[in-house]
Design a protein around this motif. Structure first.
Motif, short mmCIF file in Angstrom:
data_model
loop_
_atom_site.label_atom_id
_atom_site.label_comp_id
_atom_site.label_asym_id
_atom_site.label_seq_id
_atom_site.Cartn_x
_atom_site.Cartn_y
_atom_site.Cartn_z
N UNK A 244 46.29 30.95 39.14
CA UNK A 244 47.40 30.54 38.27
C UNK A 244 48.59 31.47 38.47
N UNK A 245 48.37 32.59 39.16
CA UNK A 245 49.45 33.56 39.35
C UNK A 245 49.81 33.61 40.84
N UNK A 246 51.04 34.01 41.17
CA UNK A 246 51.42 34.01 42.58
C UNK A 246 50.53 34.93 43.41
N UNK A 247 50.15 34.48 44.61
CA UNK A 247 49.19 35.23 45.42
C UNK A 247 49.65 36.65 45.70
N UNK A 248 50.89 36.81 46.15
CA UNK A 248 51.31 38.17 46.48
C UNK A 248 52.10 38.76 45.31
N UNK A 249 51.45 38.82 44.14
CA UNK A 249 52.14 39.33 42.96
C UNK A 249 51.67 40.74 42.65
N UNK A 250 50.74 41.25 43.46
CA UNK A 250 50.17 42.56 43.14
C UNK A 250 49.12 42.42 42.06
N UNK A 251 48.85 41.20 41.60
CA UNK A 251 47.78 40.97 40.61
C UNK A 251 46.53 40.71 41.43
N UNK A 252 45.51 41.55 41.22
CA UNK A 252 44.29 41.38 42.01
C UNK A 252 43.60 40.10 41.58
N UNK A 253 43.20 39.29 42.55
CA UNK A 253 42.50 38.05 42.20
C UNK A 253 41.01 38.24 42.38
N UNK A 254 40.56 39.47 42.69
CA UNK A 254 39.14 39.61 43.00
C UNK A 254 38.26 39.39 41.76
N UNK A 255 38.72 39.81 40.57
CA UNK A 255 37.88 39.64 39.38
C UNK A 255 37.75 38.16 39.03
N UNK A 256 38.90 37.45 38.97
CA UNK A 256 38.84 36.03 38.61
C UNK A 256 38.20 35.23 39.74
N UNK A 257 38.51 35.58 40.99
CA UNK A 257 38.00 34.82 42.13
C UNK A 257 36.50 34.96 42.32
N UNK A 258 36.02 36.19 42.27
CA UNK A 258 34.58 36.41 42.48
C UNK A 258 33.76 35.86 41.31
N UNK A 259 34.30 35.98 40.09
CA UNK A 259 33.54 35.46 38.95
C UNK A 259 33.49 33.93 39.00
N UNK A 260 34.61 33.29 39.41
CA UNK A 260 34.62 31.82 39.49
C UNK A 260 33.58 31.34 40.51
N UNK A 261 33.52 32.03 41.66
CA UNK A 261 32.56 31.62 42.70
C UNK A 261 31.12 31.86 42.24
#
Ligand code: PMV
Length: 361
Positions: free
Chosen positions: A116-133
């Motif tokens: 939901x947030x821009x990919x290169x925003x400096x917001x790590x997507x690893x927590x949301x991404x790994x938990x979703x998978x």
């Protein structure tokens, strides 16, 4: 629980194909995890607010193969485009979880994911991404084993997410989630995150987190490299002890709603995390001049108005501005008038404490 409790028995059910979709949030730690042992075991306990609007949505489509493969076979689409450069991280994740999910090798997968947030925003997507998978995988396991309890489902989803990215294990359930053994936190474990069951004052119920995007560039240091720098770090043992005692103090604060002490703990944790990076070998400064400008403005505003707004940081330059819902209007005015000038292209994300991951199909 022991990690072997997550190795499943043979299933009676057989499924040929299907698709599952989960939306899973990011989280922001109040007491930080920094430093790990083997197999993503944290060196100290941590606790976080689960967020609401910073989420990853992942669908996992699966097709049974005639013969089990040697490794898990998958195609990966990020925002509807094939994304080969994300594959090694997922391959590594599948390898780490294969003994806990042996059934995965019987299928071929198509993973589709977006944030939901821009990919290169400096917001790590690893927590949301790994938990979703991890949640998608658990939905498949639940189809193979429909008797599975919700408690086991959540624990194993968190356990698997942890093997993908440590802090991801705190993104399954909502509210406050603790991870890492702590004598005074009921059910706490190094293996998975647990919903915090202590008493929580109403002021924390809908706590706001406005994320100021100070620097959208890619991280100078990956979190795995950062965690490893705690091995042999001259202040490591004291820091790990401090996390235990800060969690004890935070428990009292969560109960009483004492925001003055809350602010002291949360800001000190953020600065300690960065102090650990600045005093490791090699050393890093992940804050930017504008990070410090924002911190100073927050301190000045708090002193002038008495409004309990504070900051926390992840392993990067962006600032999370935390405040109670009842102060939302005033703090947001302050953010707009005084802080956005220090953000890259004045970008920010409005977030708050959320309810945890949700299944979408
Ligand atoms: O989950 P990792 O390995 O990306 O580590 C993240 C660690 C911090 O975000 C800096 C702190 C935390 O507890 O979330």
């Amino acid at each position: 629980m022991h990690q072997n409790d997550f190795i499943p028995q043979a299933f009676n059910n057989n499924i040929e194909k299907g698709i599952v979709t989960w939306q899973s949030p990011s989280n922001i730690a109040l007491v930080k995890y920094w430093g790990k042992k083997e197999n993503q075991i944290p060196a100290n306990p941590s606790i976080s607010f689960t967020l609401e609007t910073s989420v990853t949505t992942t669908s996992l489509e699966y097709f049974k193969e005639e013969q089990a493969g040697l490794t898990v076979q998958f195609e990966l689409y990020f925002e509807d485009k094939k994304k080969e450069d994300f594959k090694p991280k997922i391959e590594n994740f599948f390898k780490r979880i294969e003994s806990y999910c042996p059934y995965l090798k019987n299928y071929k997968f198509v993973i589709r994911t977006k944030n939901s947030f821009p990919h290169s925003s400096g917001i790590a997507s690893s927590a949301s991404g790994m938990s979703a998978l991890a949640l998608c995988i658990m939905s498949i396991e639940k189809e193979l084993n429909p008797e599975m309890t919700e408690e086991y489902f959540n624990k194993k989803a968190s356990f698997l997410a942890r093997l993908g990215s440590g802090s991801a294990c705190r993104s399954i359930e909502g509210g406050l989630v603790a991870w890492g053994e702590h004598v005074n936190i009921e059910g706490s474990s190094d293996l998975f995150g647990v919903k915090y069951k202590g008493e929580v004052h109403k002021v924390f119920k809908n706590y706001q987190d406005t994320i100021l995007l100070v620097d959208k560039g890619s991280k100078q240091v990956s979190s795995s490299v950062g965690h490893n720098l705690m091995h042999g770090h001259p202040f490591a043992e004291k820091r790990f002890e401090q996390a235990h005692s800060n969690l004890d103090d935070l428990r009292q604060v969560l109960k009483s709603g004492d925001l003055k002490t809350f602010i002291q703990i949360v800001e000190s944790e953020a600065l300690t995390l960065h102090a650990m990076m600045m005093s490791s070998r090699p050393y890093f400064i992940l804050m930017k001049p504008n990070t410090l400008e924002i911190i100073n403005h927050i301190w000045k505003y708090r002193e002038q108005t008495g409004i309990p707004v504070c900051f926390t940081l992840d392993a990067g330059a962006n600032v999370h501005v935390l405040y109670p819902e009842e102060n939302e209007d005033k703090v947001f005015e302050f953010i707009k008038n005084e802080l956005l000038a220090y953000c890259e292209n004045e970008q920010y994300l409005c977030d708050r404490v959320g309810i945890g991951a949700v299944q979408l199909n």
